[in-house]
Write a protein that holds these residues in place. Sequence first.
Motif, PDB file in Angstrom:
ATOM      1  N   PRO A 311       0.852  -1.241  -0.061  1.00  0.00           N
ATOM      2  CA  PRO A 311      -0.136   0.041  -0.009  1.00  0.00           C
ATOM      3  C   PRO A 311       0.825   1.382  -0.228  1.00  0.00           C
ATOM      4  CG  PRO A 311      -0.817  -1.412   1.587  1.00  0.00           C
ATOM      5  CD  PRO A 311       0.521  -2.316   1.091  1.00  0.00           C
ATOM      6  N   PHE A 312       1.941   1.380   0.705  1.00  0.00           N
ATOM      7  CA  PHE A 312       2.459   2.239   0.624  1.00  0.00           C
ATOM      8  C   PHE A 312       3.607   2.671  -0.621  1.00  0.00           C
ATOM      9  CE2 PHE A 312       2.857   0.900   5.065  1.00  0.00           C
ATOM     10  CZ  PHE A 312       2.233   2.080   5.732  1.00  0.00           C
ATOM     11  N   ILE A 313       3.816   1.688  -1.030  1.00  0.00           N
ATOM     12  CA  ILE A 313       4.406   1.815  -2.551  1.00  0.00           C
ATOM     13  C   ILE A 313       3.304   2.218  -3.718  1.00  0.00           C
ATOM     14  CG2 ILE A 313       5.248   0.290  -4.383  1.00  0.00           C
ATOM     15  CD1 ILE A 313       6.634  -1.602  -2.497  1.00  0.00           C
ATOM     16  N   GLY A 314       2.264   1.686  -3.696  1.00  0.00           N
ATOM     17  CA  GLY A 314       1.053   2.335  -4.330  1.00  0.00           C
ATOM     18  C   GLY A 314       0.656   3.596  -4.063  1.00  0.00           C
ATOM     19  N   ALA A 334      -2.525  10.563   1.538  1.00  0.00           N
ATOM     20  CA  ALA A 334      -1.555   9.372   2.373  1.00  0.00           C
ATOM     21  C   ALA A 334      -1.982   9.291   3.782  1.00  0.00           C
ATOM     22  CB  ALA A 334      -0.348  10.644   2.764  1.00  0.00           C
ATOM     23  N   PHE A 335      -2.898  10.081   4.410  1.00  0.00           N
ATOM     24  CA  PHE A 335      -3.335   9.548   5.633  1.00  0.00           C
ATOM     25  C   PHE A 335      -4.506   8.367   5.466  1.00  0.00           C
ATOM     26  CE2 PHE A 335      -6.874  10.042   9.218  1.00  0.00           C
ATOM     27  CZ  PHE A 335      -5.997   9.691  10.049  1.00  0.00           C
ATOM     28  N   MET A 336      -5.502   8.548   4.443  1.00  0.00           N
ATOM     29  CA  MET A 336      -6.270   7.603   3.808  1.00  0.00           C
ATOM     30  C   MET A 336      -5.599   6.197   3.890  1.00  0.00           C
ATOM     31  SD  MET A 336      -8.756   7.372   0.684  1.00  0.00           S
ATOM     32  CE  MET A 336      -6.964   6.449  -0.308  1.00  0.00           C
ATOM     33  N   GLN A 341      -4.114   0.799   5.060  1.00  0.00           N
ATOM     34  CA  GLN A 341      -3.193  -0.307   5.418  1.00  0.00           C
ATOM     35  C   GLN A 341      -3.391  -0.979   6.603  1.00  0.00           C
ATOM     36  OE1 GLN A 341      -0.325  -0.447   7.585  1.00  0.00           O
ATOM     37  NE2 GLN A 341       0.741  -2.177   6.375  1.00  0.00           N
ATOM     38  N   GLN A 342      -3.569   0.039   7.719  1.00  0.00           N
ATOM     39  CA  GLN A 342      -3.792  -0.968   9.042  1.00  0.00           C
ATOM     40  C   GLN A 342      -5.089  -1.573   8.897  1.00  0.00           C
ATOM     41  OE1 GLN A 342      -1.762  -0.316  11.870  1.00  0.00           O
ATOM     42  NE2 GLN A 342      -0.527   0.760  10.221  1.00  0.00           N
ATOM     43  N   LEU A 348      -8.478  -7.301   7.754  1.00  0.00           N
ATOM     44  CA  LEU A 348      -8.979  -8.040   6.411  1.00  0.00           C
ATOM     45  C   LEU A 348      -7.914  -8.964   5.931  1.00  0.00           C
ATOM     46  CD1 LEU A 348     -11.122  -8.019   4.038  1.00  0.00           C
ATOM     47  CD2 LEU A 348      -9.617  -6.375   2.946  1.00  0.00           C
ATOM     48  N   GLY A 349      -6.656  -8.659   5.992  1.00  0.00           N
ATOM     49  CA  GLY A 349      -5.595  -9.646   5.657  1.00  0.00           C
ATOM     50  C   GLY A 349      -5.671 -10.934   6.384  1.00  0.00           C
TER      51      GLY A 349
END
Length: 412
Positions: A311-314, A334-336, A341-342, A348-349
């Motif tokens: 997610p950070f790369i995207g 960025a905050f979204m 990601q959290q 979810l993961g």
Amino acid sequence: MVNPTPKKEDTASSSDKSTIMSDDIHSHKFQTNRNYFIISIYALTVIAIGTIIISLILNFSYTVSAIKQVINVLSPFIVAFFIAYILNPIVIAIDTRFLLKILKIKREKLRKILAILLSYLIVIGIIAISLFYIIPELITTLSELNGTIANVSGKAVFYIQNLEETFPYIDFGIVEDKINGAIPEIISYGTNLLSNIFPTLINISVSIIRVIINIILSIVISCYMLSDKKTLKKNVKRIIYSFVPVSKANRLFSNAKECNSIFNRFIVGKTIDSLIIGIICYVLMRILHLNYAILLSVIVGITNMIPYFGPFIGAVPGVILFLVIDPIKAIIFAFMILVLQQFDGLYLGPKILGESTGLKPLWVIFGITVGGACFGVIGMFLGVPITAVIAYLLDKAITNRLEQKNITVSED
């Protein structure tokens, strides 16, 4: 002088001695021994393999180029194998759950053909629909960026032209001399670039044609692989059982089945997880009135296939894009992504993937780092299941060795 006649015992003893001597002579002759023969074969094999390995290491550059050439030749088959491997669960699901249970088609060959055809149509349809929505969004994004870049470049030119008024204490004559001195080099570089652009275009065109041919060839080969997978599996088993003892062959197939299960669970689970994350990202961007929702959501969904860092790369392209347009939107985006990601990592993961790989976070990060360093983005994605497979095989081997030695290792 009379010679004494030999006694019968002496005669017998001499005959026994001659018999023993003849037996010794025969015993020193070469006799075939199956165990010695097998040991000799193993020794010669080890020497030959060692010689090959040493020669490959000493000629490392030639070895690398040869491996690359072999991979280039076999690339359609390698790509076809991955396509068939990814599509195989879809083909099985369509065959068993739709064609057999719902449509009640009994003919196995007909079901196989229809399942392969429908799986390809589904995947190609998803890609086509995605491109249908993404390409217009991409064109709109590029046109808006052109206008934004033109405004930014105009402001930059105006700022540069007024540098002397803004900073009157700086001698800009030196800067002008440097720029004027660099102009001939820039012109020469541009001339060389233009002179080489035609061969470059030809090479690019040939490369594109080769890629298209390889893709078509890979799709055709993958169809044959999916159609003949039972025959291929049977032939592999026949080869292994003919050269490997039955107990070891059974253990090999059991390990291969578990490794395949690890790969399948990770790829399927991560694909579903990334699809959900992409949809959630699109909905949130629409709610927050952020531009380029489709384009950036697709990027976030695809890069989410990489655990932890995906997610950070995207988020990087979106943050850069919004920084050019509106820095406030960049912060919101960025905050979204951080919240998304959290949510993916904590809820979810684990719900979707569960213990699909059985790896601790430390080894997941290790697999991503090493895979990314060796093979780029694809390595970052495949590094996790490959590390999980290696960890599973090592754990099983170590467990068997400890059981043979009757050793129990405690956590203390």
